[in-house]
Motif scaffolding. Sequence first.
Motif: not given
Length: 620
Positions: A370-396
């Motif tokens: 399994v190669f796990h490449a699914a992630a949100y990676k755009h820095v400014p877009l994930m910095e404020d309103d999407n921060a929690w979504i980034a945590l859920r997608n990238n880490t959880l």
Amino acid sequence: MLWHSLNRVLDQLRPRRQGVVMLADALLILLAWHATYLFRMGVERWLHERPSYDWAVLLGVIAVYSTVSWALGVPRASWRYSSFPDITRLAWVCLGAGLACAVVILMAQLNEVPRAVLALHPVFTLIGLSLARMTVRMLSESSRARRTGAQDNGQRALVLGAGAAAKLLIAGIQHRSWTVVGLLDDDPRKHGSRIAGVTVWGGLDLLTDRANLADVSHLILAMPAATQAQRKRVLALAAATGLPVVTVPSADELREGGTRIDRVRDIQPEDVLGREPVKLDELAVSSLISGRAVMVTGAGGSIGSELCRQIARFGPSRIVLFELSEFALYQVEQDLGERFPHLPLVRLVGDVKDLAALRRAMATHQPDLVFHAAAYKHVPLMEDDNAWIALRNNTLGTYLAAQAAAEAKVQRFVLISTDKAVNPTNVMGATKRAAEMVISHWAAQGTGTRFMAVRFGNVLGSSGSVIPKFKEQIAKGGPVTVTHPEITRYFMTIPEAAQLVLQAASLAESGQVFVMDMGKSVKIADLARELIRLSGHTEAEIPIVFSGLRPGEKLYEELLADADTTLPTPHPRLRLAQLRGELPADWLPRLMALANDDSAATPAVLRNRLHELVPEYAPR
């Protein structure tokens, strides 16, 4: 036909063009001297009633005219593209040299030289020099009009490289309204020869003389087998000309079969950066993948789709494409189906935050890797309103994918990580660092699955990359926006990154984090300037505007944290990171609580609690 033969001679003389022009002009000055005597003294007397020292005076006149001509740059201009400024320059030559000659002859009391000859010779010389240039231009334009007919759109190319690729290129593009005016090659054995009816003018150093480019609208780099260092040198010479530069496909592109040698393309950033291609241990990668089922999460993304293409080369039994975006899944499926028509593909729309979907996919299709490449990676877009979504997608998402892989007894699980996980200053980097810590957790569980991560920097041309944005801005006429004049980044190509991920997967033991050799960091502003120059523009035409660092953005990226060390691996482009200590006992429960707490959607709350999970995270 006469012009065609003359043109061939002129092309062969081009490397010594200035000397030839000086000689031709001297001959015209000589003829003008005789024509002046003929006009002044008539047919019966013009040859016989001259002073005995006339030949010496004539040599002196030619020397003076040649000296003034050289000083004013006349020999550097191309006769085939003579224009009014060139004629004006000739007029100044004749005026200056004529006055100088008259003054010297009169002061020397050479009274047998008629005064009318001294007065009229500059006029006759100007007429002769101008007529010669206009005649050459007229014949050249007439010949070009016959060659290109109504399809002449002004695309006159000088080809850099005179090998087999250039021959195939010329045969192809001249049927698509391109006119190839000449070739340059550093091999002296080719100088003066003809390839597909076009003359090799000389070496690449001729690019430094602007007069050689008077009839050129584009430069075409036709050196597909050249090393990256050689291509970078040639591109530097080409960029300095200010002309638009295009290139034939590289050797790798031709081997993949997706293009042809005569399909020129714009210069890509990877052509400029000069990185040598990755040399894979093909046997090790093949033994890892051949005949096995491989699953790629985020299969429709920039890295995920290239991973699928690279994996397909080694003959897996099937590839399971797991992707949240229906459109991205469709695109990668279509691409793989066209390139590898006999490869079985499993196409699944799925979310890595959905444990049930992950379990169902792995239980049904039983992937070995399994190669796990699914992630949100755009820095400014994930910095404020999407921060929690980034945590859920990238880490959880990483935790759940790893859990499903362990339960399904997958042999290897590879996380695609990033240099932004090192001493992170933004949410995206912190969530990816937390994902690496998740991999450390699962590696310590002794499940039988090998868990590993591969960390690399910016990937040229990936979604959200700065390079496509630069190219779009240049196409629109600018300006090109760069956040800071000193900002630097590490870069590699998408295929290079994907190949090194496969190489790392073949080497890794459980719990290891691999760091790619990213080469030297590159100033983003310098890269922008190079792309502007290679498009045939200047910074005056397409300016660079500095917009300021974006939220969470660093000036410099790092590949290792300060306290980390690395060890060499059997592959020279990969190093093994030795990361700090084990996770605290309550780390995982705190992560799960944060990922499932709706109140953490507030950016400030998320940053504070994320800092508790990832102590090196320092929000900006």
